[in-house]
Design a protein around this motif. Structure first.
Motif, PDB file in Angstrom:
ATOM      1  N   LYS A 150      12.297 -10.561  52.760  1.00  0.00           N
ATOM      2  CA  LYS A 150      12.071 -10.458  54.203  1.00  0.00           C
ATOM      3  C   LYS A 150      12.925  -9.332  54.784  1.00  0.00           C
ATOM      4  CE  LYS A 150      12.942 -14.716  55.397  1.00  0.00           C
ATOM      5  NZ  LYS A 150      12.982 -15.998  56.136  1.00  0.00           N
ATOM      6  N   ASN A 151      12.533  -8.823  55.902  1.00  0.00           N
ATOM      7  CA  ASN A 151      13.226  -7.699  56.552  1.00  0.00           C
ATOM      8  C   ASN A 151      13.087  -6.411  55.744  1.00  0.00           C
ATOM      9  OD1 ASN A 151      14.141  -9.501  58.569  1.00  0.00           O
ATOM     10  ND2 ASN A 151      15.900 -10.059  57.306  1.00  0.00           N
ATOM     11  N   GLY A 152      12.064  -6.365  54.865  1.00  0.00           N
ATOM     12  CA  GLY A 152      11.762  -5.118  54.178  1.00  0.00           C
ATOM     13  C   GLY A 152      12.576  -4.828  52.942  1.00  0.00           C
ATOM     14  N   ARG A 153      13.392  -5.776  52.480  1.00  0.00           N
ATOM     15  CA  ARG A 153      14.165  -5.523  51.255  1.00  0.00           C
ATOM     16  C   ARG A 153      13.223  -5.472  50.058  1.00  0.00           C
ATOM     17  NH1 ARG A 153      17.002 -10.273  53.253  1.00  0.00           N
ATOM     18  NH2 ARG A 153      18.758  -9.694  54.580  1.00  0.00           N
ATOM     19  N   ARG A 154      13.401  -4.451  49.220  1.00  0.00           N
ATOM     20  CA  ARG A 154      12.559  -4.329  48.027  1.00  0.00           C
ATOM     21  C   ARG A 154      13.383  -4.102  46.759  1.00  0.00           C
ATOM     22  NH1 ARG A 154       9.875  -6.478  50.980  1.00  0.00           N
ATOM     23  NH2 ARG A 154       7.702  -6.118  51.612  1.00  0.00           N
ATOM     24  N   ARG A 155      14.547  -3.522  46.866  1.00  0.00           N
ATOM     25  CA  ARG A 155      15.408  -3.329  45.682  1.00  0.00           C
ATOM     26  C   ARG A 155      16.255  -4.607  45.515  1.00  0.00           C
ATOM     27  NH1 ARG A 155      19.199  -0.285  45.474  1.00  0.00           N
ATOM     28  NH2 ARG A 155      19.135   0.133  43.238  1.00  0.00           N
ATOM     29  N   ILE A 156      15.617  -5.582  44.871  1.00  0.00           N
ATOM     30  CA  ILE A 156      16.236  -6.902  44.707  1.00  0.00           C
ATOM     31  C   ILE A 156      16.678  -7.056  43.254  1.00  0.00           C
ATOM     32  CG2 ILE A 156      15.888  -9.385  44.902  1.00  0.00           C
ATOM     33  CD1 ILE A 156      13.621  -8.752  46.913  1.00  0.00           C
ATOM     34  N   ALA A 157      17.951  -7.244  43.040  1.00  0.00           N
ATOM     35  CA  ALA A 157      18.500  -7.412  41.687  1.00  0.00           C
ATOM     36  C   ALA A 157      18.576  -8.889  41.328  1.00  0.00           C
ATOM     37  CB  ALA A 157      19.880  -6.766  41.593  1.00  0.00           C
ATOM     38  N   ALA A 158      18.548  -9.164  40.028  1.00  0.00           N
ATOM     39  CA  ALA A 158      18.694 -10.533  39.525  1.00  0.00           C
ATOM     40  C   ALA A 158      19.901 -10.582  38.601  1.00  0.00           C
ATOM     41  CB  ALA A 158      17.435 -10.974  38.781  1.00  0.00           C
ATOM     42  N   LEU A 159      20.770 -11.561  38.825  1.00  0.00           N
ATOM     43  CA  LEU A 159      21.988 -11.721  38.029  1.00  0.00           C
ATOM     44  C   LEU A 159      21.910 -13.033  37.250  1.00  0.00           C
ATOM     45  CD1 LEU A 159      24.931 -11.013  37.273  1.00  0.00           C
ATOM     46  CD2 LEU A 159      25.650 -12.086  39.416  1.00  0.00           C
ATOM     47  N   GLY A 160      21.960 -12.925  35.903  1.00  0.00           N
ATOM     48  CA  GLY A 160      21.936 -14.134  35.090  1.00  0.00           C
ATOM     49  C   GLY A 160      21.174 -13.999  33.791  1.00  0.00           C
ATOM     50  N   ILE A 161      20.643 -12.807  33.519  1.00  0.00           N
ATOM     51  CA  ILE A 161      19.931 -12.576  32.271  1.00  0.00           C
ATOM     52  C   ILE A 161      20.929 -12.594  31.110  1.00  0.00           C
ATOM     53  CG2 ILE A 161      18.437 -10.980  31.014  1.00  0.00           C
ATOM     54  CD1 ILE A 161      17.137 -12.139  33.481  1.00  0.00           C
ATOM     55  N   ASN A 162      20.531 -13.213  29.982  1.00  0.00           N
ATOM     56  CA  ASN A 162      21.367 -13.230  28.781  1.00  0.00           C
ATOM     57  C   ASN A 162      20.841 -12.223  27.765  1.00  0.00           C
ATOM     58  OD1 ASN A 162      20.852 -16.399  29.587  1.00  0.00           O
ATOM     59  ND2 ASN A 162      22.996 -15.852  29.437  1.00  0.00           N
ATOM     60  N   ARG A 163      21.727 -11.664  26.975  1.00  0.00           N
ATOM     61  CA  ARG A 163      21.283 -10.733  25.927  1.00  0.00           C
ATOM     62  C   ARG A 163      20.750 -11.478  24.703  1.00  0.00           C
ATOM     63  NH1 ARG A 163      25.919  -7.909  27.677  1.00  0.00           N
ATOM     64  NH2 ARG A 163      25.459  -5.847  28.517  1.00  0.00           N
ATOM     65  N   GLY A 164      21.443 -12.515  24.315  1.00  0.00           N
ATOM     66  CA  GLY A 164      21.089 -13.186  23.067  1.00  0.00           C
ATOM     67  C   GLY A 164      20.226 -14.405  23.290  1.00  0.00           C
ATOM     68  N   ARG A 165      20.855 -15.592  23.287  1.00  0.00           N
ATOM     69  CA  ARG A 165      20.141 -16.847  23.443  1.00  0.00           C
ATOM     70  C   ARG A 165      19.609 -16.958  24.864  1.00  0.00           C
ATOM     71  NH1 ARG A 165      23.635 -20.303  23.979  1.00  0.00           N
ATOM     72  NH2 ARG A 165      22.642 -22.199  23.223  1.00  0.00           N
ATOM     73  N   HIS A 166      18.308 -17.089  24.987  1.00  0.00           N
ATOM     74  CA  HIS A 166      17.706 -17.199  26.312  1.00  0.00           C
ATOM     75  C   HIS A 166      17.485 -18.671  26.623  1.00  0.00           C
ATOM     76  CE1 HIS A 166      17.235 -12.952  26.791  1.00  0.00           C
ATOM     77  NE2 HIS A 166      16.576 -12.842  25.668  1.00  0.00           N
ATOM     78  N   SER A 167      18.205 -19.165  27.602  1.00  0.00           N
ATOM     79  CA  SER A 167      18.024 -20.559  27.987  1.00  0.00           C
ATOM     80  C   SER A 167      16.689 -20.719  28.691  1.00  0.00           C
ATOM     81  CB  SER A 167      19.157 -21.009  28.912  1.00  0.00           C
ATOM     82  OG  SER A 167      19.001 -20.448  30.197  1.00  0.00           O
ATOM     83  N   ALA A 168      16.165 -21.941  28.627  1.00  0.00           N
ATOM     84  CA  ALA A 168      14.902 -22.219  29.310  1.00  0.00           C
ATOM     85  C   ALA A 168      15.028 -21.939  30.795  1.00  0.00           C
ATOM     86  CB  ALA A 168      14.500 -23.670  29.061  1.00  0.00           C
ATOM     87  N   THR A 169      16.171 -22.286  31.386  1.00  0.00           N
ATOM     88  CA  THR A 169      16.379 -22.067  32.812  1.00  0.00           C
ATOM     89  C   THR A 169      16.346 -20.578  33.144  1.00  0.00           C
ATOM     90  OG1 THR A 169      17.726 -24.064  32.957  1.00  0.00           O
ATOM     91  CG2 THR A 169      17.949 -22.470  34.737  1.00  0.00           C
ATOM     92  N   ALA A 170      17.026 -19.764  32.345  1.00  0.00           N
ATOM     93  CA  ALA A 170      17.043 -18.318  32.592  1.00  0.00           C
ATOM     94  C   ALA A 170      15.646 -17.733  32.478  1.00  0.00           C
ATOM     95  CB  ALA A 170      17.988 -17.631  31.611  1.00  0.00           C
ATOM     96  N   ILE A 171      14.890 -18.179  31.493  1.00  0.00           N
ATOM     97  CA  ILE A 171      13.529 -17.663  31.298  1.00  0.00           C
ATOM     98  C   ILE A 171      12.655 -17.982  32.512  1.00  0.00           C
ATOM     99  CG2 ILE A 171      11.429 -17.938  29.923  1.00  0.00           C
ATOM    100  CD1 ILE A 171      13.302 -18.348  27.488  1.00  0.00           C
TER     101      ILE A 171
END
Length: 311
Positions: A150-171
């Motif tokens: 909202k308010n025109g934001r488009r460059r939205i980052a996501a924090l929480g990706i794992n490199r190795g084991r991908h948890s179901a929640t992260a996926i």
């Protein structure tokens, strides 16, 4: 005394008064020999140090005690061997059932071909072996990302990706985030995916600080948990980056600490006591009838907008 037979309030009070006068204490060991029950259920969470785990454990213990159960709490550290130990205790009748929050199904002790004791799973791990209570992380992450847009934001980052084991929640949360961008007509950008190996405030603060050393400040930041969002707020404060003026920040879980953060944290909220009540209900019913079909309970969520996103 077991709380399973309805009696009038006056009768209950007379019995409790007599128990107090006689200093009567039920012999739980003898009761267990008669009915095959220990009166104890196990609760296994990956990381008891997080605010979310602490709040979930609180509600589960409260609901269990109200229904006459004692709770043995364990930290698995996402270790399937610890999960297996708990299931072995349940099969040996040392505990009557188990509420488990596995992280990665492929590494969990809950597998096809293993004789399961009464068990209820918490979270997004999708399987057809045990009863489950969960919040739709995909839909919630999608809706939170749309709220951040909202308010025109488009460059939205996501924090929480794992490199190795991908948890179901992260996926699930990453997929919801990406689905929201697609619906907005925004092309997914790997440069806006911030890696974080542990979902703690400390790890999140370090990950975001390192990211901002070589990347411009995004317009918004979706953290996969409130704990990570709190670490992000601290890192941004240390760097002199204003929230929400320079960047909007949101989390997931609605832990109490987020409500008292500066600024108060926008988050995905859901009723943790409802999760606890449903988990205890399913477990109690499963202990009474081992052969019924798997039940899955989805707990509703809401987007709570606070000052960290200008709400």
């Amino acid at each position: 005394m077991n709380g399973v037979v309805p009696v009038s309030e006056s009768t209950r009070l007379r019995v409790e008064q007599a128990m107090q006068e006689l200093d009567y204490v039920p012999n739980l060991s003898a009761r267990g020999l008669r009915n095959g029950r220990s009166g104890v259920i196990g609760l296994a969470l990956p990381d008891l140090a997080t605010p979310f785990s602490a709040e979930m454990a609180h509600h589960l213990v409260e609901v269990a005690h109200e229904q006459g159960w004692s709770v043995q709490i364990e930290e698995t550290g996402s270790d399937p061997h610890r999960e297996q130990e708990l299931m072995t205790r349940a099969r040996a009748n040392l505990i009557d059932g188990l509420i488990l929050n596995p992280v990665v199904l492929q590494e969990s002790a809950v597998k096809v071909g293993i004789s399961l004791p009464p068990v209820v799973l918490l979270g997004e791990v999708t399987q057809h072996l045990a009863d489950r209570v969960y919040v739709d992380s995909f839909a919630a992450a999608r809706d939170m990302t749309l709220a951040l847009a909202k308010n025109g934001r488009r460059r939205i980052a996501a924090l929480g990706i794992n490199r190795g084991r991908h948890s179901a929640t992260a996926i699930h949360r990453a997929a919801g985030y990406e689905a929201a961008l697609e619906s907005l007509g925004v092309e997914a950008d790997d440069e806006l995916l911030i890696r974080c190996e542990k979902w703690t405030s400390e790890s999140a603060a370090q990950a975001l600080t390192e990211y901002l050393d070589s990347h411009p400040v995004p317009e918004a930041l979706f953290c996969f948990t409130d704990s990570m969002a709190l670490g992000a707020l601290n890192a941004l404060w240390k760097l002199g980056i204003r929230v929400p003026e320079d960047i909007a920040v949101a989390g997931f879980d609605d832990v109490a600490d987020g409500r008292f953060a500066v600024p108060p944290l926008t988050t995905v909220s859901f009723d943790k006591r409802t999760i606890a009540s449903e988990a205890i209900r399913l477990l109690t019913e499963r202990m009474a009838s081992r052969h019924q079909e798997q039940r899955v309970v989805q707990v509703p969520y809401s987007i709570v907008e606070r000052a960290s996103t200008g709400g």
